[in-house]
Design a protein around this motif. Structure first.
Motif: not given
Length: 293
Positions: A73-76, A5-7, A9-19, A28-36
């Protein structure tokens, strides 16, 4: 909120920022690796992040980039109230190591082209060298983006910046060997962007094809070094630094200089252009007479 759910929502925020899709996908690949690898993104500590980053087999430039990515990411998470703190705040600063430019020589590029690689790979090499296209831009070349009258090609680079590039005369005959419409390098299998046969290959496929060809003939280069060849050869040919920068599509000259190799011959030529000084054979000063006994 769980990790998925966190990721989301983060994806939605990045899309809203027009990245760009590429930026979102890589983050996402990077943070998912950390989460694992950690217990939880909500409870991971600064010490955990230090230990985790220390264990990763990253290059120096990737390590610099990842440190920044963790902070972002963690600032977000903190801004969104998903954490009270930012564990990536003040992570150890990465000591950056400047990599010297390593451009191909023209002889090496000719060796690569004559090594038995297929026509499409030869075209990729030429696009890399003559136009300085990045691998992701090469992968997406489309005949519909070429103005066959004006001899120009449109491409979309980093940050979705669109550019129209004039095609040099030496490259133009190759364009006539490629399709006038549709992708030059269509994907036969499904990838992250397109279903099978409905788009183009990915940039890593371009990098892989050229990289394997480079390895087979024993050259110590990366495909990206072909861009350094463009900058270096233009500079040595006397092209103004401003035009070199614009050709590389860099926002500032500092980035361009990272691609420019100043060869000893060029430096010597610069020294030789200095106005010659009148160097006397002797000092012209009279020797002091010996004291009388």
């Amino acid at each position: 909120m769980n990790t998925d759910d966190t990721l989301k929502y983060w994806t939605a925020c990045m899309k809203a920022a027009d990245l760009t899709e590429k930026t979102i996908r890589e983050r996402l690949i990077f943070i998912r690796q950390l989460a694992r690898d950690v217990d939880s993104l909500e409870t991971v500590t600064r010490r955990d992040l230090i230990q985790w980053t220390a264990e990763q087999n990253w290059s120096n430039s990737t390590r610099v980039h990842r440190r920044s990515g963790l902070h972002t990411f963690f600032a977000w998470m903190q801004d969104e109230g998903l954490r009270l703190d930012n564990p990536a705040y003040r992570l150890p600063r990465v000591a950056t190591r400047k990599r010297e430019p390593n451009p191909f020589t023209v002889d090496e590029i000719n060796q690569l082209l004559q090594s038995g690689i297929y026509r499409k790979t030869r075209v990729m090499v030429a696009l890399h060298y003559y136009l300085g296209l990045r691998v992701s831009e090469i992968a997406a070349v489309n005949g519909d983006d070429i103005n066959w009258e004006a001899r120009t090609i449109k491409t979309i680079g980093k940050g979705r910046k669109e550019a129209t590039l004039p095609v040099p005369a030496a490259l133009w005959p190759l364009f006539h060997q490629m399709p006038r419409t549709g992708y030059w390098f269509p994907n036969r299998t499904k990838n992250k962007l397109h279903a099978a046969g409905q788009g183009h290959i990915m940039g890593n496929s371009v990098s892989g094809l050229i990289g394997e060809a480079i390895k087979r003939i024993g050259l110590k280069h990366r495909p990206h070094d072909l861009r350094a060849s463009l900058a270096t050869e233009m500079h040595e040919a006397g092209v103004s630094d401003f035009i070199v920068q614009r050709s590389m599509r860099h926002s500032n000259m500092d980035t361009t200089t990272k691609y420019l190799l100043l060869r000893p011959e060029g430096i010597r030529h610069g020294f030789d252009l200095l106005p010659e000084l009148n160097m006397p054979e002797r000092s012209g000063r009279r020797r002091a007479l010996p004291l009388a006994a």
